[in-house]
Design a protein around this motif. Structure first.
Motif, PDB file in Angstrom:
ATOM      1  N   ALA A   1       0.824  -1.210   0.000  1.00 49.49           N
ATOM      2  CA  ALA A   1       0.000   0.000   0.000  1.00 49.49           C
ATOM      3  C   ALA A   1       0.859   1.261   0.000  1.00 49.49           C
ATOM      4  CB  ALA A   1      -0.939  -0.011   1.205  1.00 49.49           C
ATOM      5  N   ASP A   2       1.915   1.262   0.787  1.00 45.14           N
ATOM      6  CA  ASP A   2       2.806   2.420   0.841  1.00 45.14           C
ATOM      7  C   ASP A   2       3.511   2.640  -0.491  1.00 45.14           C
ATOM      8  OD1 ASP A   2       2.081   2.754   3.481  1.00 45.14           O
ATOM      9  OD2 ASP A   2       3.931   1.898   4.292  1.00 45.14           O
ATOM     10  N   PHE A   3       3.865   1.556  -1.150  1.00 44.59           N
ATOM     11  CA  PHE A   3       4.613   1.626  -2.401  1.00 44.59           C
ATOM     12  C   PHE A   3       3.803   2.269  -3.522  1.00 44.59           C
ATOM     13  CE2 PHE A   3       6.972  -0.544  -5.971  1.00 44.59           C
ATOM     14  CZ  PHE A   3       8.202   0.043  -5.714  1.00 44.59           C
ATOM     15  N   ILE A   4       2.465   2.110  -3.472  1.00 47.57           N
ATOM     16  CA  ILE A   4       1.620   2.645  -4.538  1.00 47.57           C
ATOM     17  C   ILE A   4       0.770   3.836  -4.088  1.00 47.57           C
ATOM     18  CG2 ILE A   4       1.526   0.442  -5.763  1.00 47.57           C
ATOM     19  CD1 ILE A   4      -1.289   0.049  -4.592  1.00 47.57           C
ATOM     20  N   ALA A   5       0.943   4.279  -2.861  1.00 47.57           N
ATOM     21  CA  ALA A   5       0.080   5.310  -2.286  1.00 47.57           C
ATOM     22  C   ALA A   5       0.082   6.614  -3.083  1.00 47.57           C
ATOM     23  CB  ALA A   5       0.478   5.578  -0.835  1.00 47.57           C
ATOM     24  N   ALA A   6       1.234   7.079  -3.508  1.00 46.18           N
ATOM     25  CA  ALA A   6       1.309   8.356  -4.234  1.00 46.18           C
ATOM     26  C   ALA A   6       0.546   8.280  -5.548  1.00 46.18           C
ATOM     27  CB  ALA A   6       2.766   8.729  -4.473  1.00 46.18           C
ATOM     28  N   ASP A   7       0.692   7.187  -6.261  1.00 47.14           N
ATOM     29  CA  ASP A   7      -0.023   7.029  -7.529  1.00 47.14           C
ATOM     30  C   ASP A   7      -1.525   6.925  -7.302  1.00 47.14           C
ATOM     31  OD1 ASP A   7       2.278   7.129  -9.102  1.00 47.14           O
ATOM     32  OD2 ASP A   7       2.600   4.971  -8.973  1.00 47.14           O
ATOM     33  N   GLU A   8      -1.930   6.216  -6.270  1.00 46.89           N
ATOM     34  CA  GLU A   8      -3.360   6.106  -5.978  1.00 46.89           C
ATOM     35  C   GLU A   8      -3.949   7.453  -5.573  1.00 46.89           C
ATOM     36  OE1 GLU A   8      -3.700   2.817  -3.185  1.00 46.89           O
ATOM     37  OE2 GLU A   8      -4.322   1.533  -4.853  1.00 46.89           O
ATOM     38  N   ALA A   9      -3.194   8.237  -4.812  1.00 49.02           N
ATOM     39  CA  ALA A   9      -3.657   9.567  -4.416  1.00 49.02           C
ATOM     40  C   ALA A   9      -3.828  10.463  -5.646  1.00 49.02           C
ATOM     41  CB  ALA A   9      -2.690  10.198  -3.425  1.00 49.02           C
TER      42      ALA A   9
ATOM     43  N   LYS B   1      -7.177  14.077 -21.557  1.00 50.06           N
ATOM     44  CA  LYS B   1      -5.826  14.068 -20.989  1.00 50.06           C
ATOM     45  C   LYS B   1      -5.817  13.412 -19.616  1.00 50.06           C
ATOM     46  CE  LYS B   1      -4.048  18.191 -23.294  1.00 50.06           C
ATOM     47  NZ  LYS B   1      -3.553  19.567 -23.104  1.00 50.06           N
ATOM     48  N   VAL B   2      -6.818  13.750 -18.810  1.00 50.65           N
ATOM     49  CA  VAL B   2      -6.915  13.193 -17.461  1.00 50.65           C
ATOM     50  C   VAL B   2      -7.140  11.688 -17.531  1.00 50.65           C
ATOM     51  CG1 VAL B   2      -8.347  13.164 -15.382  1.00 50.65           C
ATOM     52  CG2 VAL B   2      -7.642  15.351 -16.366  1.00 50.65           C
ATOM     53  N   SER B   3      -7.999  11.259 -18.443  1.00 53.29           N
ATOM     54  CA  SER B   3      -8.266   9.824 -18.594  1.00 53.29           C
ATOM     55  C   SER B   3      -7.010   9.065 -18.993  1.00 53.29           C
ATOM     56  CB  SER B   3      -9.361   9.589 -19.630  1.00 53.29           C
ATOM     57  OG  SER B   3     -10.592  10.075 -19.160  1.00 53.29           O
ATOM     58  N   LYS B   4      -6.242   9.636 -19.903  1.00 55.29           N
ATOM     59  CA  LYS B   4      -4.989   8.989 -20.321  1.00 55.29           C
ATOM     60  C   LYS B   4      -4.008   8.909 -19.154  1.00 55.29           C
ATOM     61  CE  LYS B   4      -5.203  10.039 -25.215  1.00 55.29           C
ATOM     62  NZ  LYS B   4      -4.601  10.759 -26.346  1.00 55.29           N
ATOM     63  N   GLU B   5      -3.939   9.966 -18.351  1.00 56.32           N
ATOM     64  CA  GLU B   5      -3.042   9.937 -17.198  1.00 56.32           C
ATOM     65  C   GLU B   5      -3.485   8.887 -16.189  1.00 56.32           C
ATOM     66  OE1 GLU B   5      -1.034  12.800 -13.782  1.00 56.32           O
ATOM     67  OE2 GLU B   5      -2.210  13.739 -15.368  1.00 56.32           O
ATOM     68  N   ILE B   6      -4.779   8.769 -15.982  1.00 52.35           N
ATOM     69  CA  ILE B   6      -5.304   7.740 -15.069  1.00 52.35           C
ATOM     70  C   ILE B   6      -4.925   6.351 -15.577  1.00 52.35           C
ATOM     71  CG2 ILE B   6      -7.415   6.615 -14.226  1.00 52.35           C
ATOM     72  CD1 ILE B   6      -8.640   9.442 -13.978  1.00 52.35           C
TER      73      ILE B   6
ATOM     74  N   LYS C   1      -1.589   1.483 -14.955  1.00 53.90           N
ATOM     75  CA  LYS C   1      -0.603   0.520 -15.439  1.00 53.90           C
ATOM     76  C   LYS C   1       0.648   0.542 -14.563  1.00 53.90           C
ATOM     77  CE  LYS C   1      -2.087   0.608 -20.233  1.00 53.90           C
ATOM     78  NZ  LYS C   1      -1.778   1.056 -21.596  1.00 53.90           N
ATOM     79  N   ARG C   2       1.066   1.753 -14.157  1.00 62.60           N
ATOM     80  CA  ARG C   2       2.256   1.858 -13.313  1.00 62.60           C
ATOM     81  C   ARG C   2       2.011   1.215 -11.954  1.00 62.60           C
ATOM     82  NH1 ARG C   2       4.939   7.543 -12.871  1.00 62.60           N
ATOM     83  NH2 ARG C   2       3.259   7.972 -11.412  1.00 62.60           N
ATOM     84  N   ILE C   3       0.823   1.383 -11.412  1.00 61.41           N
ATOM     85  CA  ILE C   3       0.479   0.746 -10.136  1.00 61.41           C
ATOM     86  C   ILE C   3       0.572  -0.774 -10.273  1.00 61.41           C
ATOM     87  CG2 ILE C   3      -1.453   0.231  -8.569  1.00 61.41           C
ATOM     88  CD1 ILE C   3      -2.246   3.196  -8.827  1.00 61.41           C
TER      89      ILE C   3
ATOM     90  N   ILE D   1       3.052  -3.093  -8.129  1.00 59.56           N
ATOM     91  CA  ILE D   1       2.553  -4.204  -7.302  1.00 59.56           C
ATOM     92  C   ILE D   1       3.289  -5.485  -7.680  1.00 59.56           C
ATOM     93  CG2 ILE D   1       0.562  -5.706  -6.871  1.00 59.56           C
ATOM     94  CD1 ILE D   1      -1.187  -3.165  -7.012  1.00 59.56           C
ATOM     95  N   GLU D   2       3.455  -5.718  -8.973  1.00 61.31           N
ATOM     96  CA  GLU D   2       4.184  -6.913  -9.410  1.00 61.31           C
ATOM     97  C   GLU D   2       5.623  -6.891  -8.892  1.00 61.31           C
ATOM     98  OE1 GLU D   2       5.502  -9.009 -13.581  1.00 61.31           O
ATOM     99  OE2 GLU D   2       3.624  -7.878 -13.540  1.00 61.31           O
TER     100      GLU D   2
END
Length: 116
Positions: free
Chosen positions: A57-65, A86-91, A96-98, A102-103
């Protein structure tokens, strides 16, 4: 046909051999850490599992926020269509990065998580 199959297996190995080679490094890591985990009580194992979940959770927290922030922009009725795209593409990129993060962390903690 059996001769051909035998030759192919001889030169390339069987599927089971390939699978075994692929997981062997994980097995060795698990065997190395298992003695320390084997000695833990059930409560200590639960605490260790929770710590591993928290690590993910900590590892992905910034991206989730950031995704939460972007969804607010996306849901705002005054946001223009071009901005929403643009926002949709960033999401999508962040999602994908999350998944990749996680992997990555699961690969790191696999030996520790397996016995518990």
């Amino acid at each position: 046909m059996d001769i051909l199959a035998g030759l192919i297996k001889f030169f390339f190995g069987s599927k089971a051999d390939k699978d075994r080679k692929e997981i062997e490094p994980y097995v060795q890591k698990i065997k190395a850490i298992y003695p320390s985990i084997e000695q833990l009580s059930n409560d200590e194992l639960r605490a260790r599992s929770e710590a591993l979940k928290q690590k993910i959770a900590d590892f992905i927290a910034a991206d989730e926020a950031r995704i939460v922030e972007l969804k607010v922009i996306l849901e705002n009725p005054t946001t223009e269509l071009e901005q929403k795209e643009k926002v949709s593409k960033e999401i999508d990129t962040l999602t994908k990065r999350i998944d990749e993060k996680i992997e990555q962390v699961l690969d790191e903690i696999l030996p520790e998580a397996s016995p518990s």
